[in-house]
Scaffold this motif. Structure first.
Motif, PDB file in Angstrom:
ATOM      1  N   GLN A  80      47.159  43.078  43.996  1.00  0.00           N
ATOM      2  CA  GLN A  80      46.972  42.011  44.986  1.00  0.00           C
ATOM      3  C   GLN A  80      45.525  41.932  45.447  1.00  0.00           C
ATOM      4  N   ILE A  81      44.906  43.085  45.644  1.00  0.00           N
ATOM      5  CA  ILE A  81      43.492  43.097  46.039  1.00  0.00           C
ATOM      6  C   ILE A  81      42.617  42.570  44.917  1.00  0.00           C
ATOM      7  N   SER A  82      42.833  43.062  43.703  1.00  0.00           N
ATOM      8  CA  SER A  82      41.989  42.691  42.568  1.00  0.00           C
ATOM      9  C   SER A  82      42.033  41.198  42.292  1.00  0.00           C
ATOM     10  N   LEU A  83      43.195  40.598  42.456  1.00  0.00           N
ATOM     11  CA  LEU A  83      43.338  39.174  42.195  1.00  0.00           C
ATOM     12  C   LEU A  83      42.549  38.316  43.174  1.00  0.00           C
ATOM     13  N   LYS A  84      42.213  38.852  44.326  1.00  0.00           N
ATOM     14  CA  LYS A  84      41.437  38.093  45.307  1.00  0.00           C
ATOM     15  C   LYS A  84      39.976  37.965  44.911  1.00  0.00           C
ATOM     16  N   VAL A  85      39.545  38.775  43.941  1.00  0.00           N
ATOM     17  CA  VAL A  85      38.166  38.710  43.453  1.00  0.00           C
ATOM     18  C   VAL A  85      38.180  37.869  42.186  1.00  0.00           C
ATOM     19  N   LYS A  86      37.701  36.649  42.291  1.00  0.00           N
ATOM     20  CA  LYS A  86      37.924  35.667  41.241  1.00  0.00           C
ATOM     21  C   LYS A  86      37.121  35.919  39.962  1.00  0.00           C
ATOM     22  N   ASP A  87      35.981  36.563  40.065  1.00  0.00           N
ATOM     23  CA  ASP A  87      35.156  36.808  38.884  1.00  0.00           C
ATOM     24  C   ASP A  87      35.581  38.099  38.196  1.00  0.00           C
ATOM     25  N   ARG A  88      36.653  38.010  37.393  1.00  0.00           N
ATOM     26  CA  ARG A  88      37.144  39.123  36.592  1.00  0.00           C
ATOM     27  C   ARG A  88      37.567  40.335  37.417  1.00  0.00           C
ATOM     28  N   GLY A  89      37.904  40.127  38.680  1.00  0.00           N
ATOM     29  CA  GLY A  89      38.328  41.234  39.525  1.00  0.00           C
ATOM     30  C   GLY A  89      39.591  41.917  39.042  1.00  0.00           C
ATOM     31  N   ALA A  90      40.458  41.181  38.349  1.00  0.00           N
ATOM     32  CA  ALA A  90      41.724  41.755  37.880  1.00  0.00           C
ATOM     33  C   ALA A  90      41.522  42.900  36.890  1.00  0.00           C
ATOM     34  N   LEU A  91      40.322  43.005  36.328  1.00  0.00           N
ATOM     35  CA  LEU A  91      40.047  44.133  35.438  1.00  0.00           C
ATOM     36  C   LEU A  91      40.139  45.473  36.180  1.00  0.00           C
ATOM     37  N   ALA A  92      39.952  45.437  37.483  1.00  0.00           N
ATOM     38  CA  ALA A  92      40.007  46.673  38.278  1.00  0.00           C
ATOM     39  C   ALA A  92      41.432  47.109  38.577  1.00  0.00           C
TER      40      ALA A  92
END
Length: 297
Positions: A80-92
């Motif tokens: 949920q946190i990672s998805l809030k970072v739009k520039d490839r944050g989901a990689l984290a």
């Protein structure tokens, strides 16, 4: 009656956060040596992670080497946190444990969550520090009892250095990804990549995927098992002790599929690489690009 001493959680987080910002972070934590076989150790690690609320996303043997194993795991709060970072944050959102069979026992190490968060989430880390510190603390508390070392290795950088990381002058940053393809839709992108991975195109194999249909974001962790260009060719050169760096990823955001540039991604996970050693694998970033472009066709 003697009053108990209570430190509010937020104050504790602030103290930990200040410490993290000031100290240097290593990319990996060596948990220690388990006396058990690789398979037995894998079971202990996965059981411990599940007991702490983590989900096992996948596992595989890098290089197809049966003495090496990577376990990929995540948790809903981190996603949920990672998805809030739009520039490839989901990689984290995908964290990793590395197991290496050494004689009768197995060495356990893991990718340091704080190192990854600072590099991939960058300044957005500050807005989510409470939740991210909770994840990091839970990982440490979960894995530390499995060994007697629990020491960092593989180099070190400060949080600010990680947020601005590039290997050398003129080398790419996190914000300089390789654009693989723009699809007609998010759904087409997912279908294309999954079908190609299912057929193991280019000696690749899906290790894990994280798909968020509402946000139109998907991450694919991919084993690159080509005998001449894949993991077997570069991991022994730059260091199998860092196996928790693998697998490499494609991220699909909306209609656009990208990957982190190899000259960023590999250098970040092997920060002690000399230029001489890096030159020995100079074709590897391009090999990944070619293989991942083919997965998007």
């Amino acid at each position: 009656m003697k009053k108990s001493i209570f430190i509010p959680f937020l104050l504790l987080v602030m103290l930990i956060s200040m410490s993290i910002t000031a100290q240097e972070l290593s990319p990996y934590i060596l948990v220690g040596e388990s006396p058990n076989t690789l398979d037995e150790t894998e079971q202990k690690v996965t059981n411990a992670l599940k007991a702490s609320g983590f989900e096992i996303l996948g596992q595989y043997n890098p290089e197809n080497n049966q003495t090496l194993k990577v376990i990929v795991y995540s948790r809903k709060d981190l996603q949920q946190i990672s998805l809030k970072v739009k520039d490839r944050g989901a990689l984290a959102a995908a964290l990793k444990v590395g197991l290496k069979a050494d004689g009768p026992g197995t060495t356990i190490s893991y990718l340091n969550p704080e190192y990854l968060f600072q590099a991939y989430l960058r300044d957005s880390y500050d807005s989510h520090r409470v939740g991210l510190i909770k994840v990091s603390s839970d990982v440490k508390a979960t894995l530390a009892p499995l060994g007697n070392k629990n020491t960092g290795f593989g180099g070190s950088m400060t949080a600010q250095e990680l947020r601005e990381y590039h290997y050398k002058m003129m080398m790419p940053y996190f914000t300089d990804p390789v654009e693989l393809k723009e699809f007609s839709s998010f759904e087409e992108g997912v279908k294309t990549i999954e079908n190609n991975l299912k057929s193991q195109k280019g000696a690749t194999r899906m290790v894990y995927s994280l798909k968020f249909s509402d946000e139109k974001v998907a991450v694919f962790g991919i084993a690159f098992l080509d005998e001449e260009k894949g993991e077997k060719q570069f991991l022994p050169v730059i260091g199998e002790d860092h196996l928790a760096a693998m697998p490499y990823e494609i991220i699909l955001e909306g209609k656009k599929a990208t990957m982190l540039h190899g000259r960023y991604r590999l250098a970040l996970h092997w920060p002690e690489l000399t230029m001489g050693t890096f030159m020995k694998i100079r074709s590897t970033p391009g090999d990944f690009k070619d293989a991942f472009e083919a997965l998007c066709e």
